[in-house]
Design a protein around this motif. Structure first.
Motif, PDB file in Angstrom:
ATOM      1  N   SER A 229       0.810  -1.218   0.000  1.00 38.80           N
ATOM      2  CA  SER A 229       0.000   0.000   0.000  1.00 38.80           C
ATOM      3  C   SER A 229       0.842   1.267   0.000  1.00 38.80           C
ATOM      4  O   SER A 229       0.343   2.351   0.327  1.00 38.80           O
ATOM      5  CB  SER A 229      -0.928   0.016   1.225  1.00 38.80           C
ATOM      6  N   THR A 230       2.113   1.165  -0.385  1.00 40.24           N
ATOM      7  CA  THR A 230       2.998   2.332  -0.321  1.00 40.24           C
ATOM      8  C   THR A 230       2.533   3.451  -1.242  1.00 40.24           C
ATOM      9  O   THR A 230       2.808   4.627  -0.981  1.00 40.24           O
ATOM     10  CB  THR A 230       4.441   1.933  -0.671  1.00 40.24           C
ATOM     11  N   HIS A 231       1.820   3.127  -2.315  1.00 36.48           N
ATOM     12  CA  HIS A 231       1.321   4.149  -3.242  1.00 36.48           C
ATOM     13  C   HIS A 231       0.155   4.935  -2.655  1.00 36.48           C
ATOM     14  O   HIS A 231      -0.309   5.906  -3.255  1.00 36.48           O
ATOM     15  CB  HIS A 231       0.900   3.497  -4.565  1.00 36.48           C
ATOM     16  N   LEU A 232      -0.324   4.529  -1.460  1.00 31.14           N
ATOM     17  CA  LEU A 232      -1.468   5.183  -0.822  1.00 31.14           C
ATOM     18  C   LEU A 232      -1.075   5.901   0.459  1.00 31.14           C
ATOM     19  O   LEU A 232      -1.945   6.331   1.219  1.00 31.14           O
ATOM     20  CB  LEU A 232      -2.542   4.144  -0.497  1.00 31.14           C
ATOM     21  N   THR A 233       0.219   6.043   0.687  1.00 31.09           N
ATOM     22  CA  THR A 233       0.699   6.576   1.966  1.00 31.09           C
ATOM     23  C   THR A 233       0.081   7.920   2.299  1.00 31.09           C
ATOM     24  O   THR A 233      -0.302   8.182   3.445  1.00 31.09           O
ATOM     25  CB  THR A 233       2.234   6.707   1.947  1.00 31.09           C
ATOM     26  N   ALA A 234      -0.053   8.783   1.310  1.00 31.17           N
ATOM     27  CA  ALA A 234      -0.569  10.124   1.567  1.00 31.17           C
ATOM     28  C   ALA A 234      -2.031  10.117   2.003  1.00 31.17           C
ATOM     29  O   ALA A 234      -2.500  11.050   2.653  1.00 31.17           O
ATOM     30  CB  ALA A 234      -0.420  10.992   0.312  1.00 31.17           C
ATOM     31  N   LEU A 235      -2.759   9.049   1.667  1.00 32.92           N
ATOM     32  CA  LEU A 235      -4.180   8.979   1.994  1.00 32.92           C
ATOM     33  C   LEU A 235      -4.452   8.312   3.328  1.00 32.92           C
ATOM     34  O   LEU A 235      -5.507   8.519   3.931  1.00 32.92           O
ATOM     35  CB  LEU A 235      -4.924   8.199   0.899  1.00 32.92           C
ATOM     36  N   GLY A 236      -3.535   7.470   3.775  1.00 33.76           N
ATOM     37  CA  GLY A 236      -3.785   6.652   4.954  1.00 33.76           C
ATOM     38  C   GLY A 236      -4.563   5.417   4.568  1.00 33.76           C
ATOM     39  O   GLY A 236      -5.322   5.411   3.603  1.00 33.76           O
ATOM     40  N   MET A 237      -4.362   4.335   5.304  1.00 32.08           N
ATOM     41  CA  MET A 237      -4.999   3.060   4.986  1.00 32.08           C
ATOM     42  C   MET A 237      -5.637   2.466   6.233  1.00 32.08           C
ATOM     43  O   MET A 237      -5.046   1.641   6.918  1.00 32.08           O
ATOM     44  CB  MET A 237      -3.980   2.071   4.398  1.00 32.08           C
ATOM     45  N   PRO A 238      -6.854   2.894   6.595  1.00 29.81           N
ATOM     46  CA  PRO A 238      -7.498   2.307   7.775  1.00 29.81           C
ATOM     47  C   PRO A 238      -7.776   0.838   7.568  1.00 29.81           C
ATOM     48  O   PRO A 238      -8.183   0.411   6.489  1.00 29.81           O
ATOM     49  CB  PRO A 238      -8.805   3.096   7.890  1.00 29.81           C
ATOM     50  N   ALA A 239      -7.541   0.053   8.600  1.00 26.89           N
ATOM     51  CA  ALA A 239      -7.840  -1.372   8.504  1.00 26.89           C
ATOM     52  C   ALA A 239      -9.344  -1.560   8.408  1.00 26.89           C
ATOM     53  O   ALA A 239     -10.112  -0.904   9.100  1.00 26.89           O
ATOM     54  CB  ALA A 239      -7.300  -2.110   9.727  1.00 26.89           C
ATOM     55  N   ALA A 240      -9.786  -2.464   7.522  1.00 21.80           N
ATOM     56  CA  ALA A 240     -11.215  -2.683   7.327  1.00 21.80           C
ATOM     57  C   ALA A 240     -11.588  -4.103   7.727  1.00 21.80           C
ATOM     58  O   ALA A 240     -10.890  -5.049   7.399  1.00 21.80           O
ATOM     59  CB  ALA A 240     -11.597  -2.449   5.877  1.00 21.80           C
ATOM     60  N   THR A 241     -12.683  -4.225   8.466  1.00 22.91           N
ATOM     61  CA  THR A 241     -13.214  -5.545   8.774  1.00 22.91           C
ATOM     62  C   THR A 241     -14.177  -5.919   7.671  1.00 22.91           C
ATOM     63  O   THR A 241     -15.184  -5.269   7.474  1.00 22.91           O
ATOM     64  CB  THR A 241     -13.937  -5.525  10.120  1.00 22.91           C
ATOM     65  N   ASP A 242     -13.871  -6.938   6.927  1.00 25.31           N
ATOM     66  CA  ASP A 242     -14.665  -7.314   5.768  1.00 25.31           C
ATOM     67  C   ASP A 242     -15.355  -8.633   6.025  1.00 25.31           C
ATOM     68  O   ASP A 242     -14.740  -9.556   6.554  1.00 25.31           O
ATOM     69  CB  ASP A 242     -13.756  -7.445   4.543  1.00 25.31           C
ATOM     70  N   PRO A 243     -16.624  -8.785   5.639  1.00 27.19           N
ATOM     71  CA  PRO A 243     -17.310 -10.055   5.896  1.00 27.19           C
ATOM     72  C   PRO A 243     -16.656 -11.248   5.223  1.00 27.19           C
ATOM     73  O   PRO A 243     -16.846 -12.378   5.648  1.00 27.19           O
ATOM     74  CB  PRO A 243     -18.723  -9.811   5.320  1.00 27.19           C
ATOM     75  N   ALA A 244     -15.870 -11.046   4.193  1.00 28.15           N
ATOM     76  CA  ALA A 244     -15.193 -12.172   3.559  1.00 28.15           C
ATOM     77  C   ALA A 244     -14.200 -12.820   4.500  1.00 28.15           C
ATOM     78  O   ALA A 244     -13.816 -13.968   4.320  1.00 28.15           O
ATOM     79  CB  ALA A 244     -14.460 -11.696   2.297  1.00 28.15           C
ATOM     80  N   ASP A 245     -13.764 -12.092   5.532  1.00 27.57           N
ATOM     81  CA  ASP A 245     -12.778 -12.624   6.454  1.00 27.57           C
ATOM     82  C   ASP A 245     -13.405 -13.358   7.630  1.00 27.57           C
ATOM     83  O   ASP A 245     -12.701 -13.898   8.470  1.00 27.57           O
ATOM     84  CB  ASP A 245     -11.901 -11.497   7.006  1.00 27.57           C
ATOM     85  N   LEU A 246     -14.722 -13.319   7.742  1.00 24.16           N
ATOM     86  CA  LEU A 246     -15.383 -13.947   8.885  1.00 24.16           C
ATOM     87  C   LEU A 246     -15.147 -15.446   8.898  1.00 24.16           C
ATOM     88  O   LEU A 246     -15.359 -16.118   7.895  1.00 24.16           O
ATOM     89  CB  LEU A 246     -16.886 -13.650   8.841  1.00 24.16           C
ATOM     90  N   GLY A 247     -14.686 -15.957  10.003  1.00 26.24           N
ATOM     91  CA  GLY A 247     -14.413 -17.388  10.084  1.00 26.24           C
ATOM     92  C   GLY A 247     -14.235 -17.798  11.542  1.00 26.24           C
ATOM     93  O   GLY A 247     -14.293 -16.963  12.439  1.00 26.24           O
TER      94      GLY A 247
END
Length: 251
Positions: A229-247
């Protein structure tokens, strides 16, 4: 994975931040049982930040050397992925008329959750205790929610997708715009990992509009970047909880 090895470049990106990601973070923060997302999963749009991330991704793609630029571009049909692809490609000159068209393939859709759709970990525990126990026994990779898909199911449909991609564009440079679970399972396939290895890797969330890349010259693809995600450094990258990860590890 033999069907992917004939590609020269394989680049995957997750969609930009969606309103669903925001709803999931709020639900987890408040301890809600349901994320309260009004749209069906296929229709969840990008947030304002997600659109900005897609633009930044596009500017990064525009700067790729000519021999790394995609010759084939394929997206999940879900709105958040399609809009990410369209916004990003609009930032490039090589995707102008006459360049590679944006194709859509339903095999790149997000993992289907079935009866657990929209539920947080707390919601699954309280509303489906028997399913919670079954998930614990089977493990995240093989657990299939009623009406939904397991991670192994994702691998099956992705094997088919990559076989077709290789046949359509042998030696090509592919850009795939999709979802976090698809990125992770693609790594499982390309690098021929075990269940234990991919479930350990999966513990690191895939960032919105991050890049995962492999390169090859007719032989096995070699990993170049994962969840970058280095190309997004200026925007910040909040961690997202995504339903695809539910397990089961998250319940």
């Amino acid at each position: 994975m033999t069907g992917v090895r004939a590609l020269r470049w394989l680049t995957l990106t997750r969609h930009g931040e969606s309103t669903g990601n925001l709803a999931w973070r709020e639900a987890e923060h408040t301890g809600a049982e349901d994320a309260g997302i009004p749209e069906r999963d296929a229709d969840v749009p990008l947030s304002d930040l997600g659109r900005a991330q897609a633009e930044a991704l596009g500017r990064h793609l525009a700067g790729l050397p000519a021999d790394e630029r995609p010759t084939v571009i394929v997206s999940s049909p879900y709105l958040r992925a399609l809009d990410t692809a369209r916004i990003a490609l609009a930032q490039t000159s090589w995707a102008a008329p006459g360049g590679p068209p944006l194709r859509v393939d339903e095999r790149l859709r997000d993992r289907e959750q079935g009866v657990l759709q929209g539920l947080t970990a707390r919601g699954v525990r309280r509303r489906f205790p028997a399913e919670f126990d079954r998930a614990r026994r089977l493990g995240k990779f093989y657990h299939r929610p009623p009406g939904g898909e397991s991670w192994a199911d994702l691998a099956l449909r992705l094997r088919s997708f990559y076989r077709d991609l290789q046949a359509d564009a042998p030696g090509g440079r592919a850009l795939v715009v999709t979802h976090d679970a698809i990125v992770v399972v693609t790594r499982y396939l390309v690098e021929e990992l075990s269940e234990q290895e991919i479930m350990e890797i999966e513990k690191e969330p895939i960032g919105n509009c991050s890049l995962t890349r492999w390169h090859g010259d007719g032989g096995p693809l070699r990993a170049v970047a994962y969840n970058d995600s280095t190309h997004l450094t200026a925007l910040g990258m909040p961690a997202a909880t995504d339903p695809a990860d539910l397990g089961p590890a998250d319940l």
